[in-house]
Scaffold this motif. Structure first.
Motif, short mmCIF file in Angstrom:
data_model
loop_
_atom_site.label_atom_id
_atom_site.label_comp_id
_atom_site.label_asym_id
_atom_site.label_seq_id
_atom_site.Cartn_x
_atom_site.Cartn_y
_atom_site.Cartn_z
N THR A 17 0.84 -1.20 0.00
CA THR A 17 0.00 0.00 0.00
C THR A 17 0.88 1.25 0.00
OG1 THR A 17 -1.68 -1.18 1.28
CG2 THR A 17 -1.83 1.22 1.23
N PRO A 18 0.75 2.08 -1.02
CA PRO A 18 1.57 3.30 -1.06
C PRO A 18 1.33 4.19 0.17
CG PRO A 18 0.54 2.92 -3.18
CD PRO A 18 -0.07 1.94 -2.22
N ASN A 19 2.40 4.75 0.69
CA ASN A 19 2.39 5.66 1.83
C ASN A 19 1.92 5.05 3.15
OD1 ASN A 19 3.40 7.95 0.40
ND2 ASN A 19 1.39 8.13 -0.56
N PHE A 20 1.81 3.74 3.22
CA PHE A 20 1.45 3.10 4.49
C PHE A 20 2.65 3.14 5.42
CE2 PHE A 20 1.05 -0.39 7.47
CZ PHE A 20 -0.24 -0.21 7.93
N LYS A 21 2.40 3.51 6.66
CA LYS A 21 3.46 3.60 7.66
C LYS A 21 3.33 2.43 8.64
CE LYS A 21 4.54 7.57 5.90
NZ LYS A 21 5.14 7.44 4.60
N ALA A 22 4.39 1.62 8.72
CA ALA A 22 4.40 0.47 9.63
C ALA A 22 4.34 0.96 11.07
CB ALA A 22 5.65 -0.37 9.40
N ARG A 23 3.50 0.29 11.88
CA ARG A 23 3.33 0.67 13.29
C ARG A 23 3.74 -0.49 14.19
NH1 ARG A 23 0.24 5.29 14.15
NH2 ARG A 23 -0.28 4.54 16.21
N ASP A 24 4.17 -0.15 15.38
CA ASP A 24 4.55 -1.14 16.38
C ASP A 24 4.58 -0.45 17.74
OD1 ASP A 24 5.29 -3.56 17.50
OD2 ASP A 24 7.22 -3.69 16.50
N PHE A 25 4.84 -1.20 18.78
CA PHE A 25 5.03 -0.60 20.10
C PHE A 25 6.10 -1.36 20.86
CE2 PHE A 25 1.39 -3.48 20.67
CZ PHE A 25 1.75 -4.23 21.77
N ASP A 26 6.64 -0.72 21.88
CA ASP A 26 7.68 -1.30 22.71
C ASP A 26 7.00 -2.24 23.71
OD1 ASP A 26 9.74 -1.95 24.44
OD2 ASP A 26 10.31 0.12 24.84
#
Length: 119
Positions: free
Chosen positions: A35-44
């Motif tokens: 997906t164009p411009n999708f930003k991968a997310r995560d957490f600590d």
């Protein structure tokens, strides 16, 4: 001093909840790898587990982890920050750790059932 069953497994119960939330985030990252411009997310995970298990934590466990954006090693030209190999590795590790916490809780319950039955 007696320790309740809830107290004895609280850390692993909180870990299960957080691991589930993290798996959903990682699965979303993997699903949006193209997906164009999708930003991968995560957490600590460790920080969130400490927050969920700390003295100020509620008994209803974690309502939601504080997510952030993953910083990619190699940016793509379309602005997508998902690195599929990283996401797959993180997902696999998180799933394995989820199973470990689940196994621990199951053994605790089995031990209690044995004690209750008097075996």
């Amino acid at each position: 001093m007696t320790v309740s069953f809830r107290d004895s497994i609280a850390l692993h119960a909180n870990a299960l909840s957080l691991r589930e939330q993290r798996n959903e985030l990682l699965a979303s990252n993997i699903a949006n790898a193209a997906t164009p411009n999708f930003k991968a997310r995560d957490f600590d995970f460790e920080a969130e587990l400490a927050r969920a298990s700390g003295p100020a934590a509620s008994t209803s466990t974690t309502a939601g982890a504080q997510t952030g954006y993953r910083i990619p090693v190699n940016r793509s030209l379309d602005g997508n920050t998902v690195e599929l190999s990283v996401e797959q590795m993180e997902f696999s590790e998180n799933t394995l750790r989820y199973q470990t916490s689940l196994s621990f809780i199951n053994r605790r319950i089995a031990g209690l059932m044995t004690a209750i039955k008097g075996e």
